[in-house]
Design a protein around this motif. Structure first.
Motif, mmCIF file in Angstrom:
data_model
loop_
_atom_site.group_PDB
_atom_site.id
_atom_site.type_symbol
_atom_site.label_atom_id
_atom_site.label_comp_id
_atom_site.label_asym_id
_atom_site.label_seq_id
_atom_site.Cartn_x
_atom_site.Cartn_y
_atom_site.Cartn_z
ATOM 1 N N LEU A 1 -23.283 19.330 -18.509
ATOM 2 C CA LEU A 1 -23.232 20.431 -19.447
ATOM 3 C C LEU A 1 -22.222 21.407 -18.866
ATOM 4 C CD1 LEU A 1 -24.305 23.598 -19.954
ATOM 5 C CD2 LEU A 1 -24.129 22.049 -21.897
ATOM 6 N N PHE A 2 -21.136 21.659 -19.591
ATOM 7 C CA PHE A 2 -20.101 22.576 -19.130
ATOM 8 C C PHE A 2 -20.187 23.898 -19.879
ATOM 9 C CE2 PHE A 2 -18.127 18.487 -18.012
ATOM 10 C CZ PHE A 2 -17.692 18.749 -16.720
ATOM 11 N N ALA A 3 -20.136 24.992 -19.130
ATOM 12 C CA ALA A 3 -19.967 26.329 -19.698
ATOM 13 C C ALA A 3 -18.677 26.867 -19.104
ATOM 14 C CB ALA A 3 -21.145 27.225 -19.345
ATOM 15 N N THR A 4 -17.670 27.086 -19.947
ATOM 16 C CA THR A 4 -16.333 27.384 -19.436
ATOM 17 C C THR A 4 -15.712 28.598 -20.101
ATOM 18 O OG1 THR A 4 -15.148 25.998 -21.053
ATOM 19 C CG2 THR A 4 -15.960 24.910 -19.057
ATOM 20 N N ALA B 1 -21.940 34.100 -22.226
ATOM 21 C CA ALA B 1 -20.773 34.331 -21.376
ATOM 22 C C ALA B 1 -19.698 33.279 -21.597
ATOM 23 C CB ALA B 1 -21.182 34.340 -19.908
ATOM 24 N N ALA B 2 -20.091 32.063 -21.987
ATOM 25 C CA ALA B 2 -19.140 30.949 -22.110
ATOM 26 C C ALA B 2 -18.355 31.043 -23.412
ATOM 27 C CB ALA B 2 -19.891 29.624 -22.062
ATOM 28 N N GLU B 3 -17.075 30.724 -23.343
ATOM 29 C CA GLU B 3 -16.284 30.549 -24.556
ATOM 30 C C GLU B 3 -16.533 29.165 -25.146
ATOM 31 O OE1 GLU B 3 -12.564 33.389 -23.101
ATOM 32 O OE2 GLU B 3 -12.236 31.260 -23.452
ATOM 33 N N ASN B 4 -16.838 28.219 -24.268
ATOM 34 C CA ASN B 4 -17.130 26.850 -24.698
ATOM 35 C C ASN B 4 -18.343 26.333 -23.937
ATOM 36 O OD1 ASN B 4 -14.559 26.093 -26.368
ATOM 37 N ND2 ASN B 4 -13.789 27.026 -24.492
ATOM 38 N N LEU B 5 -19.261 25.721 -24.685
ATOM 39 C CA LEU B 5 -20.460 25.132 -24.098
ATOM 40 C C LEU B 5 -20.558 23.715 -24.665
ATOM 41 C CD1 LEU B 5 -22.960 26.110 -22.316
ATOM 42 C CD2 LEU B 5 -24.191 26.249 -24.475
ATOM 43 N N PHE B 6 -20.499 22.702 -23.799
ATOM 44 C CA PHE B 6 -20.382 21.340 -24.319
ATOM 45 C C PHE B 6 -20.811 20.319 -23.273
ATOM 46 C CE2 PHE B 6 -16.450 22.530 -22.269
ATOM 47 C CZ PHE B 6 -16.052 21.404 -21.565
ATOM 48 N N TYR B 7 -21.145 19.117 -23.750
ATOM 49 C CA TYR B 7 -21.316 17.965 -22.886
ATOM 50 C C TYR B 7 -19.955 17.314 -22.682
ATOM 51 C CZ TYR B 7 -26.436 17.836 -23.561
ATOM 52 O OH TYR B 7 -27.778 18.121 -23.587
ATOM 53 N N GLY B 8 -19.711 16.900 -21.456
ATOM 54 C CA GLY B 8 -18.462 16.201 -21.190
ATOM 55 C C GLY B 8 -18.616 15.237 -20.033
ATOM 56 N N LYS B 9 -17.762 14.236 -20.009
ATOM 57 C CA LYS B 9 -17.753 13.243 -18.936
ATOM 58 C C LYS B 9 -16.465 13.389 -18.131
ATOM 59 C CE LYS B 9 -17.940 8.259 -18.021
ATOM 60 N NZ LYS B 9 -18.056 6.909 -18.627
#
Length: 216
Positions: A132-135, A59-67
């Motif tokens: 963990l971001f799913a955006t 579902a996510a366009e972007n899946l990443f670690y972020g601070k």
């Protein structure tokens, strides 16, 4: 894993995404929205459980670690308060995000400091914490919107050993990062709705008996 309870939320990205959460299953409805006009076009509807990593990655366009580096403020886009954060991208599993980006999360605080408009089982992001971001991306407004509840998971140390997680990158040690590598490798295609089941005809509860033939 956080349990999803019944709640309706709206993600604004390149398209409007309606997520109705109930009993760990989200009914995910995507629409092409023209915010300048009152009309919208529904594109697809399907069920997806976002506690499933493969569904979340799909579902996510972007899946990443972020601070989260700073809380930028709050906005109301007509669907309730959203909080905006500056997020430093640290490791990308899916997508092309880099540098410091703006991430929106549904929910915020009212004038009295009370948390409002936040989906159940979600928590407001904290400056200085890693997630963990799913955006989904909103190209007109140049920000990313978090998929609620499962799209903002705290990640204290993504490279810590994770027993039970497959070694997705083959380096001989399974870590939390391998979980998301595997999620993208096995992501489910949520771009189209699943086929509707064929209707079945049910017999009448009390069928009328056919008359018995009479002898000539």
């Amino acid at each position: 894993m956080r349990t999803v309870k019944r709640r309706s939320v709206l993600i604004i990205s390149g398209a409007a995404v309606l997520v109705t959460v109930g009993l760990s299953t989200a009914v995910y409805q995507q629409a092409t929205e023209h915010r300048e006009r009152s009309d919208s076009q529904l594109a697809l509807t399907y069920e997806a459980d976002f506690s499933d990593d493969a569904n979340l990655a799909g579902a996510a366009e972007n899946l990443f670690y972020g601070k989260v580096t700073v809380v930028k403020g709050q906005k109301d886009l007509g669907i309730g308060i959203e909080t905006q954060y500056a997020v430093e991208v640290q490791r990308v599993f899916k997508g092309t995000v880099t540098g410091v980006i703006v991430v929106n999360q549904q929910g915020g605080r009212d004038a009295d400091g009370n948390v409002v408009d936040l989906p159940e089982d979600d928590t407001l992001l904290q400056a200085g914490s890693r997630y963990l971001f799913a955006t989904k991306y909103h190209p007109d407004r140049k920000f990313h919107t978090v998929i609620p509840v499962h799209g903002d998971q705290p990640i204290p140390n993504g490279e810590a050993p994770a027993p039970g997680i497959p070694d997705a990158n083959g380096d001989g040690q399974a870590t939390m990062s391998d979980r998301w590598v595997a999620a993208v490798q096995n992501q489910n295609d949520l771009s189209t709705a699943p086929p509707a089941p064929e209707p079945t005809e049910e017999p009448d509860e009390d069928p009328t008996p056919e008359p018995s033939p009479t002898a000539p």
